[in-house]
Motif scaffolding. Structure first.
Motif, short mmCIF file in Angstrom:
data_model
loop_
_atom_site.label_atom_id
_atom_site.label_comp_id
_atom_site.label_asym_id
_atom_site.label_seq_id
_atom_site.Cartn_x
_atom_site.Cartn_y
_atom_site.Cartn_z
N GLU A 12 0.79 -1.26 0.03
CA GLU A 12 0.12 0.00 0.00
C GLU A 12 1.10 1.19 0.08
O GLU A 12 0.51 2.43 -0.73
CB GLU A 12 -0.81 0.00 1.22
CG GLU A 12 -2.03 -1.13 1.09
CD GLU A 12 -2.99 -1.13 2.79
OE1 GLU A 12 -4.07 -1.55 2.18
OE2 GLU A 12 -2.13 -1.22 3.43
N LEU A 13 2.15 1.31 0.71
CA LEU A 13 2.92 2.47 0.77
C LEU A 13 3.67 2.65 -0.65
O LEU A 13 3.52 3.71 -1.15
CB LEU A 13 4.21 2.14 1.63
CG LEU A 13 3.56 2.27 3.48
CD1 LEU A 13 4.71 1.95 4.16
CD2 LEU A 13 2.80 3.70 3.65
N ALA A 14 3.89 1.40 -1.21
CA ALA A 14 4.39 1.71 -2.59
C ALA A 14 3.54 2.20 -3.43
O ALA A 14 3.76 2.96 -4.46
CB ALA A 14 4.80 0.24 -3.11
N GLU A 15 2.25 1.71 -3.40
CA GLU A 15 1.24 2.15 -4.28
C GLU A 15 0.83 3.77 -4.12
O GLU A 15 0.73 4.60 -5.04
CB GLU A 15 -0.01 1.53 -3.96
CG GLU A 15 -1.34 1.88 -5.07
CD GLU A 15 -2.63 1.26 -4.72
OE1 GLU A 15 -3.56 1.65 -4.72
OE2 GLU A 15 -2.56 -0.03 -4.28
N VAL A 16 1.10 4.28 -2.79
CA VAL A 16 0.77 5.68 -2.36
C VAL A 16 1.91 6.33 -3.41
O VAL A 16 1.78 7.29 -3.72
CB VAL A 16 0.93 5.87 -1.04
CG1 VAL A 16 1.19 7.30 -0.78
CG2 VAL A 16 -0.26 5.46 -0.36
N ILE A 17 3.23 5.98 -2.99
CA ILE A 17 4.28 6.58 -3.84
C ILE A 17 4.31 6.71 -5.33
O ILE A 17 4.33 7.65 -6.05
CB ILE A 17 5.75 5.95 -3.15
CG1 ILE A 17 5.89 6.05 -1.92
CG2 ILE A 17 6.76 6.48 -4.10
CD1 ILE A 17 6.97 5.30 -1.37
N GLU A 18 3.87 5.38 -5.83
CA GLU A 18 3.70 5.36 -7.28
C GLU A 18 2.46 6.16 -7.88
O GLU A 18 2.79 6.94 -8.80
CB GLU A 18 3.42 3.90 -7.64
CG GLU A 18 4.66 3.04 -7.50
CD GLU A 18 5.67 3.06 -8.54
OE1 GLU A 18 5.56 3.77 -9.81
OE2 GLU A 18 6.84 2.81 -8.18
N SER A 19 1.61 6.51 -7.01
CA SER A 19 0.42 7.17 -7.76
C SER A 19 0.61 8.52 -7.46
O SER A 19 0.02 9.27 -8.31
CB SER A 19 -0.83 6.62 -6.85
OG SER A 19 -0.74 7.13 -5.39
N SER A 20 1.59 8.97 -6.60
CA SER A 20 1.81 10.29 -6.43
C SER A 20 2.78 10.84 -7.38
O SER A 20 2.86 12.04 -7.82
CB SER A 20 2.37 10.62 -4.97
OG SER A 20 1.48 10.28 -3.96
N ILE A 21 3.81 10.02 -7.78
CA ILE A 21 4.80 10.42 -8.85
C ILE A 21 4.06 10.65 -10.26
O ILE A 21 3.46 10.11 -10.71
CB ILE A 21 5.90 9.31 -8.99
CG1 ILE A 21 6.44 9.11 -7.52
CG2 ILE A 21 6.84 9.58 -10.15
CD1 ILE A 21 7.48 7.88 -7.63
N GLY A 22 4.63 12.15 -10.50
CA GLY A 22 4.03 12.53 -11.82
C GLY A 22 2.63 13.10 -11.64
O GLY A 22 2.05 13.33 -12.88
N GLY A 23 2.02 12.89 -10.63
CA GLY A 23 0.66 13.15 -10.47
C GLY A 23 0.60 14.57 -10.05
O GLY A 23 1.46 15.72 -10.57
N LEU A 74 2.95 16.73 -3.89
CA LEU A 74 4.57 16.65 -3.47
C LEU A 74 4.78 16.86 -2.23
O LEU A 74 5.68 16.40 -1.65
CB LEU A 74 5.11 17.99 -4.40
CG LEU A 74 4.98 17.76 -5.97
CD1 LEU A 74 5.51 19.00 -6.68
CD2 LEU A 74 5.90 16.53 -6.31
N PRO A 75 4.04 17.64 -1.26
CA PRO A 75 4.43 17.65 0.15
C PRO A 75 4.47 16.23 0.79
O PRO A 75 5.21 16.03 1.70
CB PRO A 75 3.18 18.60 0.79
CG PRO A 75 2.95 19.43 -0.22
CD PRO A 75 2.98 18.51 -1.65
N GLY A 76 3.60 15.39 0.36
CA GLY A 76 3.16 14.14 1.07
C GLY A 76 4.70 13.24 0.68
O GLY A 76 5.00 12.75 1.19
N ILE A 77 4.95 13.25 -0.57
CA ILE A 77 6.16 12.59 -1.11
C ILE A 77 7.29 13.28 -0.31
O ILE A 77 8.24 12.50 0.11
CB ILE A 77 6.25 12.70 -2.66
CG1 ILE A 77 5.21 11.78 -3.30
CG2 ILE A 77 7.55 12.35 -2.88
CD1 ILE A 77 5.40 10.46 -3.11
#
Length: 73
Positions: free
Chosen positions: A20-31, A36-39
């Motif tokens: 789930e953490l990996a999904e959060v990161i993947e979905s945030s990249i380029g979004g 960006l603050p979350g990443i």
């Protein structure tokens, strides 16, 4: 009780599985830029929990990728 942005982001992902953490990161990249603050907060946690060798490697990868992007422009 007043939460700051860091605390709110941490609370939002606390208890998530590794997938789930990996999904959060993947979905945030380029979004959206709102992500960006979350990443940034997640990267801060990763950085603080990393060894000196891992930090050096991350900085090296970042430097390399920034250099590549500069060369393309």
């Amino acid at each position: 009780m007043e939460l700051n942005l860091r605390q709110a982001i941490v609370q939002r992902v606390q208890g998530n599985s590794e997938d789930e953490l990996a999904e959060v990161i993947e979905s945030s990249i380029g979004g959206e830029e709102m992500a960006l603050p979350g990443i940034g907060v997640l990267f801060e946690i990763i950085w603080q929990g990393s060894t000196a060798a891992a930090r050096k490697k991350m900085a090296n990868v970042l430097h390399k990728k920034l250099s590549e992007q500069s060369a393309v422009k």
